[in-house]
Scaffold this active site. Structure first.
Site, PDB file in Angstrom:
ATOM      1  N   CYS A 383       0.841  -1.198   0.000  1.00 33.88           N
ATOM      2  CA  CYS A 383       0.000   0.000   0.000  1.00 33.88           C
ATOM      3  C   CYS A 383       0.881   1.256   0.000  1.00 33.88           C
ATOM      4  O   CYS A 383       1.481   1.579  -1.017  1.00 33.88           O
ATOM      5  CB  CYS A 383      -0.971  -0.033   1.177  1.00 33.88           C
ATOM      6  N   HIS A 520      -3.565  -5.250   0.092  1.00 35.25           N
ATOM      7  CA  HIS A 520      -3.082  -5.808   1.356  1.00 35.25           C
ATOM      8  C   HIS A 520      -3.152  -7.337   1.297  1.00 35.25           C
ATOM      9  O   HIS A 520      -4.119  -7.945   1.767  1.00 35.25           O
ATOM     10  CB  HIS A 520      -3.923  -5.286   2.520  1.00 35.25           C
ATOM     11  N   GLU A 522      -1.676  -9.496   3.033  1.00 38.69           N
ATOM     12  CA  GLU A 522      -1.565 -10.157   4.335  1.00 38.69           C
ATOM     13  C   GLU A 522      -2.912 -10.644   4.867  1.00 38.69           C
ATOM     14  O   GLU A 522      -2.978 -11.591   5.670  1.00 38.69           O
ATOM     15  CB  GLU A 522      -0.910  -9.223   5.368  1.00 38.69           C
TER      16      GLU A 522
END
Length: 551
Positions: A383, A520, A522
């Protein structure tokens, strides 16, 4: 019919209700049950999207674009059910809904009160999260109530679940209470009084826990468990010891070995197969027996609270598991990084720059991206980490010396990163935004797909299409993409609708592994599969370490 397990907490916060709830869900899922989890947060924010990570830790994002509590990340990492907007709600959402109904006239002139209107609304939201009376209905919904018993903010939630248990009946609901049993070094003993008091508080409002999860720095001896049982009216077999563990993935086994799942299944009259925790045992073995070890520098601005990067920490560790390596993460405050000391990053095997908001520490992140690029250290920017890498490349390689983001300098003459004012959401609806728009819920949120350019590192990792979750306001400015490409930056993925930049990278002939992503990743990593992007990043870190050792 869906059964409900309500998980409450007492004495102090941060004991690990989310991990405990997720672990119980994992055991029940291993017994063949379809399980979901719901988190109720007592604060008045509509969602945590406008809260500082220092206040509330990471904001987790679901596929359908909800900004939620970080515990939903634990839920997705522990069970197969994917979380949705309905799986997390706050007091703010409840009161907002009640007041909108009042303004609309739905209460037909009645005086609107906490009981029954607010508590009834909470129950409606719980049932919605469980998918009750829909094809998505589950066997068991585990409902975690944020905060601790005794907090004034959480009283409506506790009252709502008390009412719900009364209406549904005793074999449809169970209560699990997480409490703290402190060790007092000067006395040389564990103290049960805080647990007695917190259960007393619960019983005062009409809730009798069926099980107590007693957090301590050690296993609780039988003598203390018997004492807790006597003073709380919980059977001794329901007093579960939950000691500190060196990995959260041991918790399902700890709870199962003490019979928590058997107790819950008996209470709820659930006939199901025995628990099978073999994959959890295999996971813990991998965690405890790495074949290698690497050092990753995470250069961010919220490093004083590790929960700010909870999913990132777990994603790196998952990738370490799949590469048979222990990942040691060093948190470095980007405000402290400058040209004079950036060379401290040279001792790491890889560098990660995470997301964030605001100008604080940005120049340190830009210096970090430059150091990783020039010294050929594996770099992953997420990001904002992608945006600072783009700014750095524009300044030092593309001749745009004043390149910046309008987030940090609204008057920059070379806005290579800028506020996107129009985009289409996941359903294809046109969304518009200005610098004066509300902060909450106005970002590009949730899962969206992008096309990946063949022949790139991104294509090796993702294939033709990447679908990941987003949470950001600013984008790479499309007006500068040709100039950046001409200078050698590879734009390896663009969104399918607006053709906005999703992934940037350097050719592997120039740098072994350098990538920035606008999304993102993750949030989609699990201990079972890891995540292809993080798996590749950690693999590159291992190769870098091997090369450095040879030199």
């Amino acid at each position: 019919m869906t059964k409900f397990v309500f998980v409450t907490g007492g004495v102090v916060s941060s004991l690990g209700k989310g991990v405990a709830a997720a672990s119980l869900a994992a055991i029940l899922e291993s017994r063949g049950l379809k399980v979901t989890l719901i988190k109720m947060d007592p604060y008045l924010n509509v969602d945590p999207g406008t809260m500082s990570p220092f206040q509330h830790g990471e904001v987790f994002v679901t596929d359908d674009g909800a900004e939620t509590d970080l515990d939903l990340g634990h839920y997705e990492r522990f069970i197969s059910t994917r979380m949705r907007k309905a799986n997390n709600f706050t007091s703010g959402q409840i009161y907002k809904s009640v007041l909108e109904k009042e303004r609309h006239g739905d209460y037909l002139g009645k005086t609107v009160q906490v009981i029954p209107h607010v508590t009834n609304e909470i129950q409606v939201y719980i049932k919605k999260g469980a998918g009750l009376d829909t094809p998505d209905a589950v066997d068991v919904a585990i409902v975690e109530i944020g905060g601790t018993v005794g907090d004034i903010e959480s009283q409506p939630f506790l009252e709502a679940v008390r009412q719900m248990s009364l209406r549904l009946g005793p074999d449809q609901t169970a209560f699990v209470h997480l409490t703290y049993v402190p060790w007092i070094p000067s006395a040389g003993e564990l103290k049960t009084k805080p647990t007695q008091h917190t259960v007393q508080k619960l019983r005062e409002i009409g809730i009798q826990p069926d099980a107590l999860l007693c957090r301590a720095d050690r296993y609780i001896p039988d003598e203390e468990r018997d004492k807790i049982s006597l003073f709380t009216n919980v059977v001794t077999s329901g007093v579960i010891s939950v000691p500190d563990a060196d990995t959260i993935y041991k918790v399902p086994r700890i709870l199962h070995e003490q019979g928590l799942d058997d107790l819950i299944c008996k209470k709820l009259h659930l006939n199901c197969q025995p628990a099978n925790l073999q994959r959890w045992d295999a996971l813990v073995y991998e965690v405890e027996h790495p074949k290698d070890e690497i050092k990753v520098a995470m250069v961010g601005k919220y490093v004083d609270l590790s929960d700010s990067y909870k999913s990132l920490n777990e994603a790196l560790r998952h990738a370490g598991i799949h590469n048979h390596a222990k990942v040691n993460i060093s948190y470095i405050d980007s405000e402290t990084i400058c040209a004079d000391n950036v060379n401290q990053l040279g001792r790491y095997d890889a560098i990660l720059v995470p997301g964030g908001f605001g100008i604080r520490g940005v120049e340190g992140k830009i210096a970090t991206a430059r150091y990783a690029r020039e010294h050929r250290i594996p770099y992953l920017g997420i990001c904002l980490g992608m945006q600072v890498a783009t700014i750095e490349y524009a300044r030092n390689m593309a001749g745009l010396q004043n390149a910046n983001s309008t987030e940090f300098n609204p008057d920059t003459p070379e806005p290579v990163i800028a506020l996107i004012t129009e985009w289409r959401d996941r359903e294809g609806n046109l969304q518009q935004r200005t610098a004066q728009s509300d902060m909450g819920g106005t970002m590009r949120l949730g899962a969206q797909s992008s096309d990946v350019q063949p022949g790139t590192l991104a294509h090796q990792i993702y294939g033709d299409v990447v679908t990941e979750r987003h949470r950001h306001r600013y984008e790479a400015n499309v007006n500068y993409l040709d100039q950046l490409r001409a200078a050698g930056l590879v734009i390896s993925a663009l969104t399918q609708q607006e053709h906005l930049t999703e992934i940037v990278e350097l050719p592997q002939t120039v740098h072994p592994w350098f990538m920035g992503v606008q999304f993102h990743p993750e949030f989609k990593s699990t201990p079972w599969n890891g995540h292809p992007l993080f798996n590749s990043f950690i693999h590159a870190a291992l190769e870098h370490k091997t090369q450095q050792d040879k030199n």
